[in-house]
Design a protein around this motif. Structure first.
Motif, PDB file in Angstrom:
ATOM      1  N   LYS A  96       0.832  -1.211   0.000  1.00 21.67           N
ATOM      2  CA  LYS A  96       0.000   0.000   0.000  1.00 21.67           C
ATOM      3  C   LYS A  96       0.860   1.253   0.000  1.00 21.67           C
ATOM      4  O   LYS A  96       0.571   2.222  -0.727  1.00 21.67           O
ATOM      5  CB  LYS A  96      -0.926  -0.013   1.217  1.00 21.67           C
ATOM      6  CG  LYS A  96      -2.025   1.048   1.138  1.00 21.67           C
ATOM      7  CD  LYS A  96      -2.947   0.753  -0.030  1.00 21.67           C
ATOM      8  CE  LYS A  96      -4.054   1.786  -0.163  1.00 21.67           C
ATOM      9  NZ  LYS A  96      -4.983   1.470  -1.270  1.00 21.67           N
TER      10      LYS A  96
ATOM     11  N   CYS B 174      -7.838  -3.650   5.280  1.00 20.47           N
ATOM     12  CA  CYS B 174      -7.170  -3.461   3.994  1.00 20.47           C
ATOM     13  C   CYS B 174      -8.185  -3.499   2.846  1.00 20.47           C
ATOM     14  O   CYS B 174      -9.379  -3.735   3.040  1.00 20.47           O
ATOM     15  CB  CYS B 174      -6.068  -4.489   3.795  1.00 20.47           C
ATOM     16  SG  CYS B 174      -6.662  -6.188   3.752  1.00 20.47           S
ATOM     17  N   ASP B 175      -7.709  -3.275   1.645  1.00 18.35           N
ATOM     18  CA  ASP B 175      -8.586  -3.133   0.483  1.00 18.35           C
ATOM     19  C   ASP B 175      -9.393  -4.390   0.185  1.00 18.35           C
ATOM     20  O   ASP B 175     -10.479  -4.305  -0.389  1.00 18.35           O
ATOM     21  CB  ASP B 175      -7.751  -2.758  -0.745  1.00 18.35           C
ATOM     22  CG  ASP B 175      -7.125  -1.375  -0.623  1.00 18.35           C
ATOM     23  OD1 ASP B 175      -7.633  -0.576   0.198  1.00 18.35           O
ATOM     24  OD2 ASP B 175      -6.141  -1.096  -1.321  1.00 18.35           O
TER      25      ASP B 175
ATOM     26  N   LYS C 142     -12.746  -4.038   1.774  1.00 23.77           N
ATOM     27  CA  LYS C 142     -13.538  -2.992   1.122  1.00 23.77           C
ATOM     28  C   LYS C 142     -14.162  -3.522  -0.172  1.00 23.77           C
ATOM     29  O   LYS C 142     -15.346  -3.293  -0.444  1.00 23.77           O
ATOM     30  CB  LYS C 142     -12.648  -1.787   0.833  1.00 23.77           C
ATOM     31  CG  LYS C 142     -13.372  -0.624   0.171  1.00 23.77           C
ATOM     32  CD  LYS C 142     -12.415   0.527  -0.073  1.00 23.77           C
ATOM     33  CE  LYS C 142     -13.120   1.692  -0.766  1.00 23.77           C
ATOM     34  NZ  LYS C 142     -12.184   2.822  -1.020  1.00 23.77           N
ATOM     35  N   LYS C 143     -13.377  -4.253  -0.958  1.00 21.31           N
ATOM     36  CA  LYS C 143     -13.875  -4.800  -2.224  1.00 21.31           C
ATOM     37  C   LYS C 143     -14.974  -5.828  -1.987  1.00 21.31           C
ATOM     38  O   LYS C 143     -15.986  -5.850  -2.697  1.00 21.31           O
ATOM     39  CB  LYS C 143     -12.716  -5.413  -3.006  1.00 21.31           C
ATOM     40  CG  LYS C 143     -11.715  -4.390  -3.533  1.00 21.31           C
ATOM     41  CD  LYS C 143     -10.521  -5.071  -4.198  1.00 21.31           C
ATOM     42  CE  LYS C 143      -9.500  -4.032  -4.660  1.00 21.31           C
ATOM     43  NZ  LYS C 143      -8.277  -4.682  -5.223  1.00 21.31           N
TER      44      LYS C 143
ATOM     45  N   SER D 149      -9.840   2.636   7.330  1.00 20.17           N
ATOM     46  CA  SER D 149      -9.209   1.984   6.181  1.00 20.17           C
ATOM     47  C   SER D 149      -7.692   2.055   6.310  1.00 20.17           C
ATOM     48  O   SER D 149      -7.164   2.802   7.141  1.00 20.17           O
ATOM     49  CB  SER D 149      -9.643   2.665   4.883  1.00 20.17           C
ATOM     50  OG  SER D 149      -9.072   3.971   4.791  1.00 20.17           O
TER      51      SER D 149
ATOM     52  N   GLU E 180      -5.687   3.415   4.243  1.00 18.23           N
ATOM     53  CA  GLU E 180      -5.261   4.762   3.884  1.00 18.23           C
ATOM     54  C   GLU E 180      -5.368   5.702   5.081  1.00 18.23           C
ATOM     55  O   GLU E 180      -4.469   6.512   5.338  1.00 18.23           O
ATOM     56  CB  GLU E 180      -6.110   5.314   2.726  1.00 18.23           C
ATOM     57  CG  GLU E 180      -5.854   4.658   1.392  1.00 18.23           C
ATOM     58  CD  GLU E 180      -6.852   3.534   1.146  1.00 18.23           C
ATOM     59  OE1 GLU E 180      -7.460   3.036   2.135  1.00 18.23           O
ATOM     60  OE2 GLU E 180      -7.026   3.135  -0.024  1.00 18.23           O
TER      61      GLU E 180
END
Length: 332
Positions: free
Chosen positions: A31, A154-155, A158-159, A321, A323
């Motif tokens: 990331k 992590c992503d 989210k996905k 998140s 980020e």
């Protein structure tokens, strides 16, 4: 807030000394690089075998010597690099920290605690060496005067949240089977046999199974094949959690900070059943989404599992998140 402040890590060189656990070290590295940072990743802990782990429990001086040599080699391999940040999530010895400060004079030394101070013996004695200390534990932040910053999702999560996966299980537990976790799991399954469960009870080795079996009555009714001895990939963790209506979280009895699993549940937009009473003090707490249970007498409200999840505010979702985590850990 939808995007990370580019000035945070873009163009920065970062040395990650990350104690490896379920691939989070690689996730953070990837990331950071996707956001424009140049990253060198090393395990923060010297690799030791099962026999050496037993020796460490008896006399920690053995591990200290091995760990000191391990980090000296890292410094030797990276001594020509100009780092902006040296990040660690591990309790590194004071003398070794001083070695890093002398080798990389311009680097900001950052410590992020993803475990409680009580479980990281003596770590608070080295806080003065770091330029920035953050902790996932709200109580530790108050007690030691450091920055409170919860963990992240992590992503992957989210996905999966955006895909809206079909739910086939009622309760999912994925994690290392330490402390009283097996006892709590057994109590819930015994009381609610009609619920559908997905369990992934991880142990580091068969040696640990026999070790716990001698000390914990809950293990005596389980064969070694009940447990798994291989860590699940992050994609698999997310996929199994996404197929469940609620995630079971059993934090370590000595820990008050929210676990990674708790935050990942938030990322998936799933309900959580947790033994962690401190969750009611967090900004995203909603009794429609969070059920706090007594670890000694776990009562699960089945209506809670079957009722709809209440989405949280987009700004709060971003905060938890990866980020949002990077922005706070590496921000000015």
């Amino acid at each position: 807030m939808e995007t990370l402040n580019d000035n945070c890590v873009k163009g920065k060189r970062i040395l990650l000394l990350y104690a490896r656990f379920f691939g989070y070290d690689v996730i953070v590295k990837n990331k950071l690089e996707s956001l424009g940072a140049e990253v060198d990743l090393y395990d923060a802990r010297a690799n030791i075998n099962t026999v050496e782990k037993a020796i460490k429990k008896i006399d920690s001086r053995f591990y200290y010597k091995k760990q000191r040599k391990f980090h000296k080699n890292i410094i030797l391999n990276t001594r020509n690099n100009q780092y902006d940040f040296i990040f660690s999530n591990e309790n590194i010895a004071r003398e070794t920290l001083m070695d890093y400060k002398k080798a990389f004079l311009n680097a900001m030394l950052v410590l992020y605690l993803d475990d409680s101070v009580e479980n990281m013996k003596g770590v608070n004695e080295n806080f003065d060496i770091y330029d920035r200390v953050l902790t996932f534990d709200r109580k530790d932040a108050q007690d030691y005067g450091v920055i409170f910053r919860p963990l992240f999702f992590c992503d992957t999560f989210k996905k999966l949240h955006e895909e809206k996966i079909q739910e086939n299980n009622d309760i999912c537990f994925i994690g290392t089977c330490h402390s009283d976790r097996l006892f709590v799991i057994d109590q819930i399954m015994m009381r609610y046999p009609k619920l559908k469960y997905f369990l992934y009870c991880y142990l580091q080795s068969w040696f640990m199974y026999y070790y716990y079996r001698l000390r914990d009555p809950a293990y005596k009714s389980k064969s070694k094949n009940f447990f798994v001895y291989k860590q699940m990939t992050m994609d698999m963790v997310g996929a199994y959690m996404a197929e469940s209506r609620a995630i079971l979280d059993i934090q370590h009895p000595k820990q008050t900070g929210l676990t990674m699993r708790t935050i990942e549940t938030l990322g998936l937009g799933k309900k959580i059943i947790t033994t962690n009473k401190d969750i009611v003090n967090y900004d995203y707490y909603n009794p429609n989404n969070v059920l706090v249970i007594d670890r000694n007498n776990p009562i699960v409200n089945e209506e809670f599992i079957n009722s709809p999840y209440h989405p949280i505010d987009a700004e709060l979702y971003y905060k938890y998140s990866i980020e949002g985590w990077i922005e706070e850990v590496f921000g000015e």
